[in-house]
Design a protein around this motif. Structure first.
Motif, PDB file in Angstrom:
ATOM      1  N   MET A   1       0.861  -1.170   0.000  1.00 56.96           N
ATOM      2  CA  MET A   1       0.000   0.000   0.000  1.00 56.96           C
ATOM      3  C   MET A   1       0.905   1.230   0.000  1.00 56.96           C
ATOM      4  O   MET A   1       1.775   1.361   0.842  1.00 56.96           O
ATOM      5  CB  MET A   1      -0.884  -0.054   1.240  1.00 56.96           C
ATOM      6  N   THR A   2       0.717   2.100  -0.926  1.00 59.20           N
ATOM      7  CA  THR A   2       1.555   3.287  -1.034  1.00 59.20           C
ATOM      8  C   THR A   2       1.208   4.291   0.062  1.00 59.20           C
ATOM      9  O   THR A   2       0.139   4.252   0.653  1.00 59.20           O
ATOM     10  CB  THR A   2       1.366   3.967  -2.403  1.00 59.20           C
ATOM     11  N   SER A   3       2.141   5.212   0.298  1.00 57.34           N
ATOM     12  CA  SER A   3       1.878   6.235   1.305  1.00 57.34           C
ATOM     13  C   SER A   3       0.710   7.129   0.885  1.00 57.34           C
ATOM     14  O   SER A   3      -0.016   7.646   1.726  1.00 57.34           O
ATOM     15  CB  SER A   3       3.126   7.066   1.562  1.00 57.34           C
ATOM     16  N   THR A   4       0.531   7.297  -0.432  1.00 55.03           N
ATOM     17  CA  THR A   4      -0.599   8.092  -0.912  1.00 55.03           C
ATOM     18  C   THR A   4      -1.908   7.421  -0.529  1.00 55.03           C
ATOM     19  O   THR A   4      -2.834   8.070  -0.042  1.00 55.03           O
ATOM     20  CB  THR A   4      -0.525   8.274  -2.445  1.00 55.03           C
ATOM     21  N   ARG A   5      -2.011   6.121  -0.717  1.00 55.11           N
ATOM     22  CA  ARG A   5      -3.239   5.413  -0.341  1.00 55.11           C
ATOM     23  C   ARG A   5      -3.425   5.423   1.170  1.00 55.11           C
ATOM     24  O   ARG A   5      -4.542   5.522   1.650  1.00 55.11           O
ATOM     25  CB  ARG A   5      -3.219   3.983  -0.855  1.00 55.11           C
ATOM     26  N   ASN A   6      -2.334   5.306   1.913  1.00 49.44           N
ATOM     27  CA  ASN A   6      -2.426   5.359   3.363  1.00 49.44           C
ATOM     28  C   ASN A   6      -2.974   6.716   3.792  1.00 49.44           C
ATOM     29  O   ASN A   6      -3.846   6.802   4.658  1.00 49.44           O
ATOM     30  CB  ASN A   6      -1.052   5.096   3.983  1.00 49.44           C
ATOM     31  N   ARG A   7      -2.496   7.771   3.169  1.00 48.40           N
ATOM     32  CA  ARG A   7      -3.009   9.115   3.463  1.00 48.40           C
ATOM     33  C   ARG A   7      -4.478   9.217   3.061  1.00 48.40           C
ATOM     34  O   ARG A   7      -5.279   9.837   3.750  1.00 48.40           O
ATOM     35  CB  ARG A   7      -2.172  10.174   2.742  1.00 48.40           C
ATOM     36  N   ASP A   8      -4.845   8.603   1.941  1.00 49.70           N
ATOM     37  CA  ASP A   8      -6.250   8.596   1.513  1.00 49.70           C
ATOM     38  C   ASP A   8      -7.145   7.912   2.546  1.00 49.70           C
ATOM     39  O   ASP A   8      -8.255   8.366   2.803  1.00 49.70           O
ATOM     40  CB  ASP A   8      -6.405   7.895   0.161  1.00 49.70           C
ATOM     41  N   ARG A  53      -5.787   6.948  13.364  1.00 51.80           N
ATOM     42  CA  ARG A  53      -4.612   6.097  13.199  1.00 51.80           C
ATOM     43  C   ARG A  53      -5.064   4.890  12.387  1.00 51.80           C
ATOM     44  O   ARG A  53      -6.024   4.220  12.765  1.00 51.80           O
ATOM     45  CB  ARG A  53      -4.055   5.655  14.540  1.00 51.80           C
ATOM     46  N   ALA A  54      -4.408   4.635  11.286  1.00 52.37           N
ATOM     47  CA  ALA A  54      -4.768   3.504  10.430  1.00 52.37           C
ATOM     48  C   ALA A  54      -3.545   2.627  10.223  1.00 52.37           C
ATOM     49  O   ALA A  54      -2.443   3.126   9.994  1.00 52.37           O
ATOM     50  CB  ALA A  54      -5.296   3.996   9.088  1.00 52.37           C
ATOM     51  N   GLU A  55      -3.770   1.339  10.300  1.00 48.91           N
ATOM     52  CA  GLU A  55      -2.683   0.381  10.130  1.00 48.91           C
ATOM     53  C   GLU A  55      -3.117  -0.685   9.133  1.00 48.91           C
ATOM     54  O   GLU A  55      -4.182  -1.281   9.272  1.00 48.91           O
ATOM     55  CB  GLU A  55      -2.359  -0.269  11.471  1.00 48.91           C
ATOM     56  N   HIS A  56      -2.281  -0.894   8.145  1.00 49.51           N
ATOM     57  CA  HIS A  56      -2.502  -1.962   7.160  1.00 49.51           C
ATOM     58  C   HIS A  56      -1.655  -3.143   7.611  1.00 49.51           C
ATOM     59  O   HIS A  56      -0.436  -3.066   7.602  1.00 49.51           O
ATOM     60  CB  HIS A  56      -2.094  -1.476   5.763  1.00 49.51           C
ATOM     61  N   THR A  57      -2.303  -4.210   8.036  1.00 48.87           N
ATOM     62  CA  THR A  57      -1.590  -5.350   8.605  1.00 48.87           C
ATOM     63  C   THR A  57      -0.952  -6.203   7.517  1.00 48.87           C
ATOM     64  O   THR A  57      -1.366  -6.150   6.353  1.00 48.87           O
ATOM     65  CB  THR A  57      -2.541  -6.226   9.443  1.00 48.87           C
ATOM     66  N   PRO A  58       0.029  -7.016   7.877  1.00 47.20           N
ATOM     67  CA  PRO A  58       0.641  -7.929   6.899  1.00 47.20           C
ATOM     68  C   PRO A  58      -0.372  -8.903   6.293  1.00 47.20           C
ATOM     69  O   PRO A  58      -0.191  -9.370   5.172  1.00 47.20           O
ATOM     70  CB  PRO A  58       1.696  -8.678   7.721  1.00 47.20           C
ATOM     71  N   GLU A  59      -1.446  -9.189   7.023  1.00 45.93           N
ATOM     72  CA  GLU A  59      -2.486 -10.078   6.514  1.00 45.93           C
ATOM     73  C   GLU A  59      -3.395  -9.386   5.504  1.00 45.93           C
ATOM     74  O   GLU A  59      -4.240 -10.025   4.882  1.00 45.93           O
ATOM     75  CB  GLU A  59      -3.345 -10.627   7.662  1.00 45.93           C
ATOM     76  N   GLY A  60      -3.256  -8.070   5.364  1.00 45.70           N
ATOM     77  CA  GLY A  60      -4.055  -7.324   4.403  1.00 45.70           C
ATOM     78  C   GLY A  60      -5.260  -6.627   4.993  1.00 45.70           C
ATOM     79  O   GLY A  60      -5.992  -5.947   4.289  1.00 45.70           O
ATOM     80  N   THR A 100      -9.277  -3.009  -4.284  1.00 45.73           N
ATOM     81  CA  THR A 100      -8.836  -3.803  -3.151  1.00 45.73           C
ATOM     82  C   THR A 100     -10.019  -4.122  -2.254  1.00 45.73           C
ATOM     83  O   THR A 100     -10.827  -3.243  -1.962  1.00 45.73           O
ATOM     84  CB  THR A 100      -7.799  -3.008  -2.307  1.00 45.73           C
ATOM     85  N   THR A 101     -10.091  -5.359  -1.829  1.00 44.41           N
ATOM     86  CA  THR A 101     -11.081  -5.706  -0.815  1.00 44.41           C
ATOM     87  C   THR A 101     -10.316  -6.198   0.397  1.00 44.41           C
ATOM     88  O   THR A 101      -9.435  -7.059   0.279  1.00 44.41           O
ATOM     89  CB  THR A 101     -12.046  -6.808  -1.296  1.00 44.41           C
ATOM     90  N   ALA A 102     -10.609  -5.637   1.538  1.00 45.65           N
ATOM     91  CA  ALA A 102      -9.936  -6.023   2.766  1.00 45.65           C
ATOM     92  C   ALA A 102     -10.875  -5.764   3.939  1.00 45.65           C
ATOM     93  O   ALA A 102     -11.627  -4.782   3.923  1.00 45.65           O
ATOM     94  CB  ALA A 102      -8.653  -5.212   2.943  1.00 45.65           C
ATOM     95  N   PRO A 103     -10.829  -6.623   4.932  1.00 45.93           N
ATOM     96  CA  PRO A 103     -11.624  -6.359   6.127  1.00 45.93           C
ATOM     97  C   PRO A 103     -11.147  -5.069   6.800  1.00 45.93           C
ATOM     98  O   PRO A 103      -9.942  -4.803   6.856  1.00 45.93           O
ATOM     99  CB  PRO A 103     -11.349  -7.567   7.027  1.00 45.93           C
ATOM    100  N   VAL A 104     -12.101  -4.265   7.269  1.00 47.32           N
ATOM    101  CA  VAL A 104     -11.788  -3.006   7.945  1.00 47.32           C
ATOM    102  C   VAL A 104     -12.388  -3.069   9.337  1.00 47.32           C
ATOM    103  O   VAL A 104     -13.592  -3.246   9.500  1.00 47.32           O
ATOM    104  CB  VAL A 104     -12.353  -1.789   7.179  1.00 47.32           C
ATOM    105  N   THR A 105     -11.531  -2.940  10.343  1.00 51.85           N
ATOM    106  CA  THR A 105     -11.961  -2.911  11.736  1.00 51.85           C
ATOM    107  C   THR A 105     -11.785  -1.490  12.243  1.00 51.85           C
ATOM    108  O   THR A 105     -10.730  -0.884  12.034  1.00 51.85           O
ATOM    109  CB  THR A 105     -11.106  -3.867  12.587  1.00 51.85           C
ATOM    110  N   VAL A 106     -12.798  -0.958  12.914  1.00 55.35           N
ATOM    111  CA  VAL A 106     -12.740   0.420  13.405  1.00 55.35           C
ATOM    112  C   VAL A 106     -12.954   0.419  14.910  1.00 55.35           C
ATOM    113  O   VAL A 106     -13.919  -0.167  15.417  1.00 55.35           O
ATOM    114  CB  VAL A 106     -13.804   1.309  12.727  1.00 55.35           C
TER     115      VAL A 106
END
Length: 114
Positions: A1-8, A53-60, A100-106
């Motif tokens: 995941m690019t830093s641009t997407r992380n910022r998005d 705070r958002a974290e993209h885990t190694p599991e996706g 991208t499809t990924a589970p999102v936990t908030v």
């Protein structure tokens, strides 16, 4: 995941949280405040984004934490539930736009009421 997407993801989560009735502001944590003072690059970020705070885990998966301030005339539990749902929906939609499809936990923390 690019830093641009992380910022998005950060910006999308912030806008979704701030759009919930009863949310007064996002509350930056101590680490966010220190980073802002150290970098002085705050002008490039969305106001209130530091409360995310958002974290993209190694599991996706994506784990998003939201720290918010709630107006005292709103029920804190109800607002927190709405923030969780709005942020999850918005981030999931953003990821889908990027293919991208990924589970999102908030996780929502209400830091205070005003």
């Amino acid at each position: 995941m690019t830093s641009t997407r992380n910022r998005d993801v950060h910006q999308t989560a912030a806008l979704a949280a701030l759009g919930v009735p009863g949310v007064s502001a996002l509350q930056p944590g101590l680490a966010d405040r220190l980073a802002a003072v150290a970098s002085r690059a705050q002008a490039a970020s969305l106001p209130g984004e530091a409360g995310i705070r958002a974290e993209h885990t190694p599991e996706g998966d994506w784990h998003v934490e939201v720290r918010c301030v709630v107006h005292e005339d709103h029920r804190v539990l109800h607002v927190a539930q709405q923030v969780r749902e709005h942020v999850r929906t918005a981030v999931t939609a953003l990821l889908a736009q990027h293919g991208t499809t990924a589970p999102v936990t908030v996780l929502v923390t209400v830091t205070r009421t005003v």
